[in-house]
Design an enzyme around this catalytic site. Structure first.
Site, PDB file in Angstrom:
ATOM      1  N   HIS A 324       0.693  -1.026  -0.086  1.00 29.05           N
ATOM      2  CA  HIS A 324      -0.199  -0.027   0.413  1.00 29.05           C
ATOM      3  C   HIS A 324       1.230   1.270   0.619  1.00 29.05           C
ATOM      4  O   HIS A 324       2.159   1.387   0.351  1.00 29.05           O
ATOM      5  CB  HIS A 324      -0.559   0.126   1.107  1.00 29.05           C
ATOM      6  CG  HIS A 324      -0.143  -0.192   2.322  1.00 29.05           C
ATOM      7  ND1 HIS A 324       0.046   1.312   3.065  1.00 29.05           N
ATOM      8  CD2 HIS A 324      -0.351  -1.368   3.698  1.00 29.05           C
ATOM      9  CE1 HIS A 324       0.968   1.043   3.931  1.00 29.05           C
ATOM     10  NE2 HIS A 324       0.846  -0.509   4.485  1.00 29.05           N
ATOM     11  N   CYS A 343       3.490  -5.411   6.340  1.00 27.21           N
ATOM     12  CA  CYS A 343       2.879  -4.704   4.749  1.00 27.21           C
ATOM     13  C   CYS A 343       3.700  -3.762   3.870  1.00 27.21           C
ATOM     14  O   CYS A 343       5.689  -4.095   4.639  1.00 27.21           O
ATOM     15  CB  CYS A 343       1.467  -3.600   4.947  1.00 27.21           C
ATOM     16  SG  CYS A 343       0.132  -4.228   5.654  1.00 27.21           S
TER      17      CYS A 343
END
Length: 404
Positions: A324, A343
């Site tokens: 992201h 992430c």
């Protein structure tokens, strides 16, 4: 599951729409026939007796709502077709152009009793009549499989065909046999069960770029478990786009994006910190969100972060791994250090409105089904069923998980 017609139409095979026990005990049509019967021909010059084939027997319960009211005639045509509920309400339907089949205009109601009457006529005044009363499958006695990808979609080369069933399946062979997956590339496709409610299909290697994949779902009447019968009967097709595989080197803090064998971008990233490393392995983008909230409490990091507007988020695992955009980290961390909670972060701006940012670029240039490979992280390899990530399972083990 398709049928090729000869000069005289063949009856619908009711074993696909009735319970196994009903077929064995009562036969699978109003006028059952054996293989020997089908081979018999009337004497020369004699008119063939019209034959009515139904998908329900008299008194049967659990009949398919999709095909239970259907009538088909051999060696003749339909003279009368009547389908009514137990209280006398007429069910509308129509005959085919050649008047050899008749079907209700819509699926029947679940858990409802119907009376079906069919009259057929043939040559030289020959006539046949069938009357049955049956009850359709109760809504609570069915199972449904949701699946990805969607019909008509374009996906990346890593996208498996994944079914999730709303009930535990005990007859896995019957259910798996009711689904066929084929590719225009000719690649062999095999199913693998992850527990009793998930069935994925994939080839040994990634799908061939530009190929078309066809999924034929023929589960109507298939018994998946006690009091669990399928109803789905549809064909799904999707296309595979260009090949894009992006490799994250967590130790170098870089991601190399390779499209159709050529590197098109080398992006600085930040991966999981030593205390919360990113999974290693091959991961498939299963969801794309222009903006989403990420709360550490949902993935075991309560109180550590709660960001309401994470831009350009693409899911890589069920457990909460994303690649992201990141606007809260200092520019200096990208390409130099790992600071995330697992992430893969790409430089971005709040609101995601700057198309020149790496996060925005990667989002715009990614498809569902694209592959992101993570290497040199301090964590283990992601589990094959954590997301759409069966590529992390050796082919021999994958094939062993098929019920066929």
């Amino acid at each position: 599951m398709h049928r090729i017609r000869t000069a005289l139409p063949r009856p619908v095979r009711a074993v696909a729409v009735l319970s196994v026990s009903a077929c064995l005990l009562a036969g699978c049509g109003g006028s059952p026939r054996s293989e020997d019967d089908s081979a018999k021909k009337p004497p020369a010059g004699a008119a063939a007796q019209p034959r009515i084939v139904l998908n329900a027997t008299d008194g049967q319960k659990g009949v398919s709502v999709r095909s239970g009211g259907r009538i088909e005639v051999e060696h003749g045509s339909i003279a009368k077709a009547s389908l009514v509920t137990a209280d006398g309400a007429t069910v509308p339907g129509k005959a085919s152009r050649d008047n050899r089949t008749w079907s209700p205009d819509a699926a029947l109601d679940h858990g409802t009793t119907y009376r079906l009457t069919a009259v057929a006529t043939g040559g030289k005044g020959a006539k046949a009549t069938e009357r049955v009363t049956f009850t359709t499958l109760d809504e609570d006695d069915r199972f449904v499989g949701t699946y990805v990808p969607e019909h008509g979609s374009k996906v990346g080369v890593g996208m498996p065909v994944s079914f999730t069933f709303d009930k535990a399946i005990t007859d896995k062979k019957a259910v798996e046999s009711g689904i066929s997956v084929s590719s225009s590339s000719g690649q062999k496709v095999v199913g693998h069960w992850f527990g009793a409610q998930r069935l994925d299909f994939r080839p040994q290697e990634y799908w061939e770029a530009g190929s078309t994949v066809t999924v034929r779902i023929r589960l109507d009447g298939v018994k998946g478990a006690e009091d669990a019968y399928g109803e789905q009967d549809k064909t799904v097709r999707f296309t595979v786009g260009r090949s894009q595989v992006s490799t994250v080197d967590a130790a170098r803090h870089r991601m190399r994006v390779v499209r159709d064998g050529r590197t098109i971008r080398d992006i600085p990233i930040t991966a999981g910190a030593a205390s919360s490393p990113t999974w290693n392995g091959r991961m498939v983008i299963s969801e794309k969100l222009v903006s989403t909230r990420m709360d550490g409490a949902t993935v075991g990091f309560a109180g550590e972060y709660d960001i309401p507007d994470v831009p350009h988020a693409m899911r890589l695992s069920t457990s909460g791994t994303f690649i992201h955009g990141n606007y809260w980290g200092d520019d200096s961390v990208f390409g130099r250090s790992n600071i995330s909670h697992g992430c893969v972060g790409l430089n971005d701006v709040q609101g995601g409105g700057d198309a020149s940012q790496d996060g925005a670029w990667f989002y715009a240039n990614s498809l569902l089904g694209d592959v992101v490979v993570v290497r040199n992280s301090q964590d283990a390899t992601i589990a094959p069923d954590n997301g759409l990530n069966g590529w992390n399972m050796p082919w021999k083990e994958w094939v062993a998980g098929s019920a066929r």
